[in-house]
Scaffold this active site. Sequence first.
Site, mmCIF file in Angstrom:
data_model
loop_
_atom_site.group_PDB
_atom_site.id
_atom_site.type_symbol
_atom_site.label_atom_id
_atom_site.label_comp_id
_atom_site.label_asym_id
_atom_site.label_seq_id
_atom_site.Cartn_x
_atom_site.Cartn_y
_atom_site.Cartn_z
ATOM 1 N N TYR A 25 -7.426 5.993 -2.877
ATOM 2 C CA TYR A 25 -5.986 5.677 -3.197
ATOM 3 C C TYR A 25 -5.724 5.190 -4.398
ATOM 4 C CZ TYR A 25 -5.011 5.176 1.649
ATOM 5 O OH TYR A 25 -5.013 5.276 3.454
ATOM 6 N N THR A 108 -14.667 -2.769 -3.034
ATOM 7 C CA THR A 108 -15.657 -3.801 -3.130
ATOM 8 C C THR A 108 -15.236 -4.825 -2.017
ATOM 9 O OG1 THR A 108 -14.254 -4.915 -4.865
ATOM 10 C CG2 THR A 108 -16.363 -3.503 -5.613
ATOM 11 N N VAL A 180 -2.080 -1.028 -8.175
ATOM 12 C CA VAL A 180 -1.390 -0.036 -7.499
ATOM 13 C C VAL A 180 -1.113 -0.495 -6.169
ATOM 14 C CG1 VAL A 180 -2.086 2.188 -8.832
ATOM 15 C CG2 VAL A 180 -3.151 1.326 -6.635
ATOM 16 N N LYS A 232 -7.051 -9.663 -12.656
ATOM 17 C CA LYS A 232 -6.990 -8.733 -11.288
ATOM 18 C C LYS A 232 -7.049 -9.664 -10.090
ATOM 19 C CE LYS A 232 -5.856 -5.980 -8.247
ATOM 20 N NZ LYS A 232 -6.474 -4.569 -8.190
ATOM 21 N N CYS A 290 -7.021 -5.175 -1.062
ATOM 22 C CA CYS A 290 -7.209 -5.978 -2.012
ATOM 23 C C CYS A 290 -6.872 -7.532 -1.684
ATOM 24 C CB CYS A 290 -6.125 -5.533 -3.158
ATOM 25 S SG CYS A 290 -6.443 -4.040 -3.893
ATOM 26 N N ARG A 447 7.945 -7.785 12.020
ATOM 27 C CA ARG A 447 8.342 -7.209 10.716
ATOM 28 C C ARG A 447 9.960 -7.259 10.584
ATOM 29 N NH1 ARG A 447 3.816 -7.858 7.540
ATOM 30 N NH2 ARG A 447 2.161 -7.172 8.719
#
Length: 492
Positions: A25, A108, A180, A232, A290, A447
């Site tokens: 991605y 990672t 992103v 980050k 992430c 949602r």
Amino acid sequence: MSERLKAILSKKGAIKKIGVVGMGYVGIPAAALFADSCAYDFVWGFQRNSPSSGYKIDLLNRGISPLKGKEPMLDSLLARVANAGKFACTSDFSNISKTDAVTISIQTPFLNKDDLEPDFRPLLEGLRSVGKHITEGSLVVLESTVTPGTTDGIAKQILEEESGLTAGEDFALAHAPERVMVGRLIQNIQEHDRIVGGIDDVSTQRAKELYSPILTKGKAIPMSTRAAEVTKTAENALRDLQIAAINELALYCEAMGINVYDVKAGVDSLKGEGITRALLYPGAGVGGHCLTKDTYHLERGVKMSPLKPDLPDNNSSIFVVARNINDFMPRHMFNLTVQGLKRAGKKPEGANVAILGWAFLNNSDDARNTPSEAYHDLLLKAGANVKVHDPHVENYPGVAILQDPLSVLRNSDAIAIMTGHDEYFKLNALTVKELAGSEQPVIIDGRNVVSPDEFIDSGFIYKGIGRGDKNMHPIRPLNPLECIAVGHHAGP
């Protein structure tokens, strides 16, 4: 500042050929944008020819994106650069020797978040592959989110060992973390500012040269390598904290019988100089690569630091607490499901449950660390029969993902909306009820996709995250006229 490296780069000249390691991605859109820039002559995409991801090589060389879901501009961009002969994907890492700059975008994850041990094996393997083939004057940029201290630590060590060169003297090394979001990859790379942290001023400047041609609204922001790494991890930990705040508020609102979206609108309405109180949205859980692990990279960085932060005694990290709240939300969806089934006179054991949405993000095929999996597993453990629908996710290890919504909804005792895909906003209450074939089916909205009143009026038992105003509504079974009307709707 290394005068030797400065002289080498001056002699080498501008960056013309780029290698991008990791066709995922992050790597795919970055490679496409680099290749589309007139500043660069050619871009190599490097992808291991593994059983799970080797298929990407052929697709990318034909200018076809292997990423599913809605990704504006990516398909046309890939086709253009492939047809123009400015991009090629390969598993032959020796081609790195032909490049002037190499970026590394490899996942990672954590082996065990409790002991803060990341799984750096794929990243370290990638670094070794790069190190074997870089040459004097190369620029290596680590884009992967890492524990602070990684770039000028283990990454530098491996690159030097494999290449026989010295970082900061013979080649440039920097950290420029990706920023992103799936669904807007191209836009984010072009418009977001780019954090650039070299191990020295020369490396920082070289990395700025690499990214500047593909930035439109964004600009390169220089800082130290360690500061870039913390930036980050911190920005994702903070976003996770924001989501946890609204999720916990949603749980409060459920308990107090009010609508969290009313509260959110009220808080958001307060505007003025110095006021920044806008809330994010609550939901069925946080997924992706992430946010689910970057808090732990930050925590590990602090743990490894020789100096310890000055904090209150017995302090619990607010970032870890936030992570725990967000990890709890699929469990809360399960609890709402059990409560809804109980109102319908049923138990989870033997119940047929339809899960709508396996991707963690709306209109995407990205199912990494999806909260749907935790919810799915809780249902199975409770003895439920589970079917899963997702219009974008075609397969997932150990789970059957169906693309036909009718087959998933049919004969369902409960329907859980885990992802806000566009298709789910079009669900028709009477049609869904007809497919469910139950007098009092349960719908659990994770949602805020459906209208509670429409589904309640159609005979559903409704449960929604943050909807304390509706979660204990009176049960309204269909009257005979409504039952007849159900048959006049053909699709969901």
